[in-house]
Design an enzyme around this catalytic site. Structure first.
Site, short mmCIF file in Angstrom:
data_model
loop_
_atom_site.label_atom_id
_atom_site.label_comp_id
_atom_site.label_asym_id
_atom_site.label_seq_id
_atom_site.Cartn_x
_atom_site.Cartn_y
_atom_site.Cartn_z
N CYS A 2 -9.39 5.24 -2.71
CA CYS A 2 -10.49 6.19 -2.90
C CYS A 2 -11.81 5.54 -2.48
CB CYS A 2 -10.64 6.67 -4.34
SG CYS A 2 -9.20 7.52 -4.95
N TRP A 75 -7.16 8.74 -2.55
CA TRP A 75 -5.77 8.25 -2.47
C TRP A 75 -5.16 8.58 -3.82
CZ3 TRP A 75 -2.60 4.55 -4.86
CH2 TRP A 75 -1.46 4.20 -4.15
N GLY A 100 -10.82 4.45 -9.00
CA GLY A 100 -10.26 3.61 -10.06
C GLY A 100 -9.25 4.41 -10.86
N GLU A 482 6.02 -10.92 8.55
CA GLU A 482 4.81 -10.18 8.90
C GLU A 482 5.12 -9.13 9.98
OE1 GLU A 482 2.19 -9.59 7.66
OE2 GLU A 482 0.78 -8.96 9.20
N GLU A 489 5.50 -0.42 8.54
CA GLU A 489 4.33 0.20 7.92
C GLU A 489 3.71 1.28 8.81
OE1 GLU A 489 1.27 -2.72 7.49
OE2 GLU A 489 0.07 -1.49 6.17
N HIS A 505 25.52 -14.20 5.83
CA HIS A 505 25.91 -14.12 4.42
C HIS A 505 25.84 -12.68 3.90
CE1 HIS A 505 26.22 -18.42 4.23
NE2 HIS A 505 25.05 -18.51 4.82
C1 F6R Z 1 -0.31 -4.74 5.63
C2 F6R Z 1 -1.53 -4.83 4.84
C3 F6R Z 1 -1.39 -5.07 3.38
C4 F6R Z 1 -2.50 -5.99 2.85
C5 F6R Z 1 -2.41 -6.08 1.33
C6 F6R Z 1 -3.47 -7.03 0.78
O1 F6R Z 1 -0.60 -4.52 6.98
O2 F6R Z 1 -2.61 -4.71 5.34
O3 F6R Z 1 -0.13 -5.56 3.04
O4 F6R Z 1 -2.36 -7.24 3.45
O5 F6R Z 1 -2.59 -4.81 0.76
O6 F6R Z 1 -4.76 -6.57 1.04
P1 F6R Z 1 -5.99 -7.53 0.91
O7 F6R Z 1 -5.84 -8.62 1.90
O8 F6R Z 1 -7.19 -6.67 1.18
O9 F6R Z 1 -5.98 -8.06 -0.49
#
Ligand code: F6R
Length: 609
Positions: A2, A75, A100, A482, A489, A505
């Site tokens: 949000c 959101w 929040g 990653e 994603e 495995h």
């Molecule tokens: C994936 C991605 C998320 C952030 C995670 C942490 O592409 O962007 O997995 O890495 O939400 O966010 P930060 O770094 O802002 O704490």
């Protein structure tokens, strides 16, 4: 999670709010709304969907003559995305936007219902508005009402509030969610994030926990947690409006991938003295590193993966036992801390609730904390004992690229600093580490970015698949994790990363004719072992895409596609493979027509636990 914005001044408020909301959309984009003060009172326009839908509504039925307004992009947490659940919410004489979660909203709601209050939406926010309205009905004073009401609330909030009897004023309060106050020639602003205010001003002040702000056209008042007035301390941001725009790229994600070489240079350059790693500008000297005997890295998502990659370097070069933990688990299963444990939290946004909670937990246990953060002056940066900024500039795409890249960069520099200050590597080797990250890493990224056409061809071959696997060993396994996250994603294709030796495995049973397996093999010592795993899946029908060192012998023998990575140094290889996994994810998502910068169900800054 949000985004909120507010404005009061002598200019037309509505275009300012919609412009700011379009920048804040990365924080959530399932519904959007505005409440604007007009001569006839407060008018609210809101809808399920994105800012474009709100703009269409406003075009058909404009709000005219408003110089004071609040806005919200959502959101969803409590109550699904819908017109009714969209913010702003009105309760009696109060209209409110909220970022929040009010955790005790059920108790508050049933108490209010007993008093005859009824609710339209399923949100915790409408309950917050009703609590403030009930307190306001008793006191008639906004500040006292906010203080009384927030004392009853548990959870997190950044509020923007309009009170019917106070035209031209925006009230605001913060606890746990970020909030920025800003001033310009044409009035006063508030927002969840400075990037939303860059089109209007550069002068800002971060609200601290528990503070209340009162915005008027001619000034702003700030009150501390006890309600006493304090003088706002204004800072000037170095960010520019252009840094938060696409600049000719099709997507923010692509722009941010291309910005990585410069982001690395910016993160490394201020931390070199005489060719050696030096964090004294961050308030950390060699004696600090000498005390470190053990490192716990705590973060979420990609930032945890950055910790895994950085952990490899910390262990192999600096000899420091390092483990990377998922922040949302850290508090519940805290790892054992020994003398000399340093907790490093990593967060691009600096506001991730799980990471912040883990940081607070570590502090409560008396452990020293160091935050690696991109967004300056954010809660995590301010609360950690030490902070190192990554200087990647604003990251707008929901999927992180340059954020991750600079996190690994900083960890690499920390490994060099610890290794050198503790005498584990010679000065020449420390200098070489610094040189390679400063020169080879950006060069390797630029080189791989000349191969996007080839990567698009590979993407076209896997775009219709339902399952994709990444495999790798050691550092390449960290990179595989990653790569898999990035791909699933933004493209919505199921993708998993496995340690290359682990497939046999169990998971190898999932390999069938044509299943794509992306294998990363950058470590010379592990090449033959990974090659065996590649052969195992290849001979079972997998379509193998091998990312390997450009000095590998006959890589094409066991793979269907080979992407050669420039083999100048470990740093160069690391960032070359990173670029490939990022571009592959981007190209697959683009071919599938996905909303790359705003993948479904996600938001950039995850400020809920
Ligand atoms: C994936 C991605 C998320 C952030 C995670 C942490 O592409 O962007 O997995 O890495 O939400 O966010 P930060 O770094 O802002 O704490």
């Amino acid at each position: 999670m949000c985004g909120i914005i507010g404005y009061t001044g002598n200019a037309n408020a509505v275009p300012k709010i919609t412009k700011g909301l379009s920048v804040l959309e990365y924080r959530g984009y399932d519904s959007v709304g505005i409440a604007a003060r007009t001569e006839d009172g407060v008018r609210t326009v809101k809808c399920r969907g994105r800012i474009g839908m709100l703009e269409e509504k406003l075009e058909k039925d404009p709000i005219v003559g408003s110089q004071c307004a609040i806005g919200h992009t959502r959101w969803a947490t409590h109550g699904g995305p819908s017109d009714i659940n969209a913010h702003p919410h009105r309760a009696g004489r109060v209209v409110l936007v909220h970022n929040g979660i009010i955790e005790n909203y059920k108790e508050l709601k049933s108490a209010l219902q007993k008093d005859g209050v009824s609710f339209l939406s399923e949100t915790d926010t409408e309950v917050a508005a009703a609590v403030i309205n009930a307190c306001y009905a008793q006191t008639g004073d906004p500040k006292t009402a906010i203080r009384m009401a927030t004392a009853k609330m548990k959870g997190s909030y950044a509020f923007g509030i309009l009170f019917d009897e106070f035209p031209g004023e925006v009230w605001s309060a913060r606890c746990g969610s970020p909030l920025i106050l800003a001033k310009a020639k044409d009035g006063y602003y508030l927002a969840s994030d400075m990037t939303a205010l860059l089109p209007f001003t550069k002068e800002y002040c971060c609200l601290e926990e528990g503070q209340i702000a009162h915005l008027m056209p001619s000034g702003a008042e700030l009150f501390d947690v006890d309600g006493a007035e304090i003088v706002p301390v204004w800072s000037v941001t170095t960010m520019t409006p252009e840094s938060a725009q696409k600049g000719g790229y099709a997507h923010f994600m692509l722009k941010e991938i291309y910005e990585q070489p410069e982001a690395i240079e910016k993160s490394v350059s201020p931390r070199i003295i005489n060719g050696l790693p030096d964090f004294s500008a961050d308030g950390i000297d060699a004696s600090f590193w000498k005390q470190v005997k053990n490192i716990q890295i705590v973060a979420c998502g990609s930032a945890t993966h950055a910790g895994l990659a950085g952990g490899h370097v910390l262990e192999s070069v600096a000899g420091i036992p390092t483990a990377s933990y998922i922040a949302s688990e850290y508090r519940y299963h805290p790892p054992i801390a020994v003398d000399g444990t340093l907790v490093i939290v990593i967060s691009q946004s600096g506001e991730t609730a799980d990471t912040l909670a883990a940081l607070r937990y570590a502090k409560s246990k008396g452990l020293p904390t160091l935050a690696i953060v991109n967004a300056v002056e954010t809660t995590i940066a301010r609360e950690a004992d030490y902070r190192i900024y990554t200087y990647a500039g604003p990251e707008i795409a929901v999927a992180t690229t340059k954020g991750y890249c600079t996190q690994v960069t900083v960890l690499y520099m920390i490994a060099a600093a610890i290794a050198h200050s503790c005498g584990r590597i010679a000065e020449a080797d420390a200098k070489e580490m610094v040189r390679s990250i400063l020169e080879d890493a950006p060069e390797a990224i630029r080189e791989m970015l000349t191969q996007t056409e080839r990567l698009r061809e590979i993407a076209a071959k896997i775009v219709k698949k339902d399952h994709i696997f990444y495999i790798g060993r050691g550092m390449d396994y960290a990179m595989s994790q990653e790569g898999a996250l990035k791909l699933k994603e933004i493209s919505y294709i199921h993708c998993e990363a496995y340690a290359a030796g682990e497939l046999k495995h169990g998971t190898i049973s999932l390999i069938e004719e044509g299943t794509p397996v992306i294998a990363i093999s950058t470590e010379e010592a592990l090449y033959d072992k990974t090659e065996s795993n590649v052969r195992e899946v290849h001979s079972r029908g997998a379509h193998v895409i091998l990312l390997c060192r450009d000095d590998a012998k006959n890589p094409q023998l066991s793979a269907d596609e080979v992407v050669l990575l420039p083999t100048k140094s470990d740093a160069g290889l690391l960032f070359a493979s990173l670029t490939v996994v990022q571009v592959l994810a981007y190209e697959v998502a683009a071919l599938r027509g996905c909303d790359i910068d705003r993948p479904r169900n996600l938001a950039k800054s995850v400020t809920v636990e």
